[in-house]
Design an enzyme around this catalytic site. Structure first.
Site, PDB file in Angstrom:
ATOM      1  N   GLN A 101       0.832  -1.204   0.000  1.00 34.67           N
ATOM      2  CA  GLN A 101       0.000   0.000   0.000  1.00 34.67           C
ATOM      3  C   GLN A 101       0.866   1.253   0.000  1.00 34.67           C
ATOM      4  O   GLN A 101       0.343   2.353  -0.160  1.00 34.67           O
ATOM      5  CB  GLN A 101      -0.894   0.008   1.247  1.00 34.67           C
ATOM      6  CG  GLN A 101      -1.882  -1.141   1.323  1.00 34.67           C
ATOM      7  CD  GLN A 101      -2.576  -1.202   2.666  1.00 34.67           C
ATOM      8  OE1 GLN A 101      -2.102  -1.839   3.594  1.00 34.67           O
ATOM      9  NE2 GLN A 101      -3.703  -0.511   2.790  1.00 34.67           N
ATOM     10  N   HIS A 121      -0.811   1.600  -4.672  1.00 35.88           N
ATOM     11  CA  HIS A 121      -1.103   3.034  -4.662  1.00 35.88           C
ATOM     12  C   HIS A 121      -0.090   3.838  -5.452  1.00 35.88           C
ATOM     13  O   HIS A 121      -0.081   5.068  -5.371  1.00 35.88           O
ATOM     14  CB  HIS A 121      -1.179   3.536  -3.218  1.00 35.88           C
ATOM     15  CG  HIS A 121      -2.318   2.951  -2.451  1.00 35.88           C
ATOM     16  ND1 HIS A 121      -2.431   3.029  -1.071  1.00 35.88           N
ATOM     17  CD2 HIS A 121      -3.417   2.254  -2.866  1.00 35.88           C
ATOM     18  CE1 HIS A 121      -3.530   2.415  -0.675  1.00 35.88           C
ATOM     19  NE2 HIS A 121      -4.141   1.932  -1.749  1.00 35.88           N
TER      20      HIS A 121
END
Length: 251
Positions: A101, A121
């Protein structure tokens, strides 16, 4: 730490080991998290980094983005022993895919690339042209902003560069998310490391693995939303737990 040895045995015997990492693995490198009392969003307004603002006010967006980058990454941010342990597991073919992430690029910097790496991300050290899709290093683009460029433009098409990260108001890359879900379904062992597992869709990945009979583990300071379900719930500093796990696996 008594759970490390039995978890290591599962990792050693697995055909497919998938790891998900969150902010907790990078705070040990000096990168602040986002949502704690002293986190990034206590110092910046998340709305300033919405895709809508990038489109409507690219100059203001980029001015704030440069300050955010300095606050997050400072100087000399390096991989820590937890990143290094994952790299060693990958090099030994014990780690097959790493989903993160984080946008800090530290898994890439630690050369954890002998395993498949999915940056859900994006990567804050790259930029992408919002018009033609050209990707390039973010450093020179930030320097242009600091030198007075109102909005950094692509020299190929004159489009505006955007940080190659998922901004508020944007969807995760469809291919990356589909791939992460597929890897989770096929995993024999799934480890969630340094993540509160409170942000979707990444939070769903260990549950996908669990539903498909993977051995699951959480390594985090605090209890997570998945801790009660996981086969192993290891509370501790990732820079201690991950090297210990790596040593047990490779010994």
């Amino acid at each position: 730490m008594e759970q490390v040895a039995p978890l290591a045995a599962n990792v050693r015997d697995a055909e497919s080991v998938v790891v998900l990492t969150g902010a907790g693995i990078s705070t040990e490198s000096g990168i602040p998290d986002f949502r704690s009392d002293s986190g990034i969003w206590s110092r910046f307004d998340p709305e300033d980094f919405h895709y809508r603002r990038f489109r409507n006010d690219p100059a203001g967006f980029w001015e704030d983005r440069v300050e955010l980058h300095k606050t997050m990454f400072g100087d000399g941010i390096k991989p820590n022993p937890a990143h290094d342990a994952l790299r060693e597991l990958a090099e030994g073919s014990y780690l097959h895919a790493l989903v993160t992430q984080n946008t800090d690029g530290l898994h890439e910097s630690a050369a954890a690339t002998s395993a498949e790496l999915i940056e859900l991300h994006g990567n804050a050290h790259h930029v992408v042209c919002d018009s033609c899709g050209r990707r390039t290093n973010a450093g020179p683009v930030r320097e242009r902003v600091e030198s007075g460029a109102r909005a950094p433009r692509c020299r190929d098409c004159d489009g505006i560069f955007k940080p190659d990260v998922v901004l508020f108001g944007e969807q995760l890359g469809k291919n990356d998310l589909q791939r992460a879900r597929k890897l989770s379904r096929e995993a024999d062992v799934f480890l969630a490391i340094g993540s509160s597992l409170s942000v979707e869709p990444a939070a769903s990945l260990p549950r996908i693995a669990e539903r498909n009979n993977a051995t699951t583990a959480v390594v985090n300071f605090d209890e997570t939303t998945f801790s009660a379900v996981a086969d192993f719930d290891i509370r501790g500093n990732v820079t201690n737990v991950l090297p210990a796990l790596c040593e047990e696996v490779t010994d």
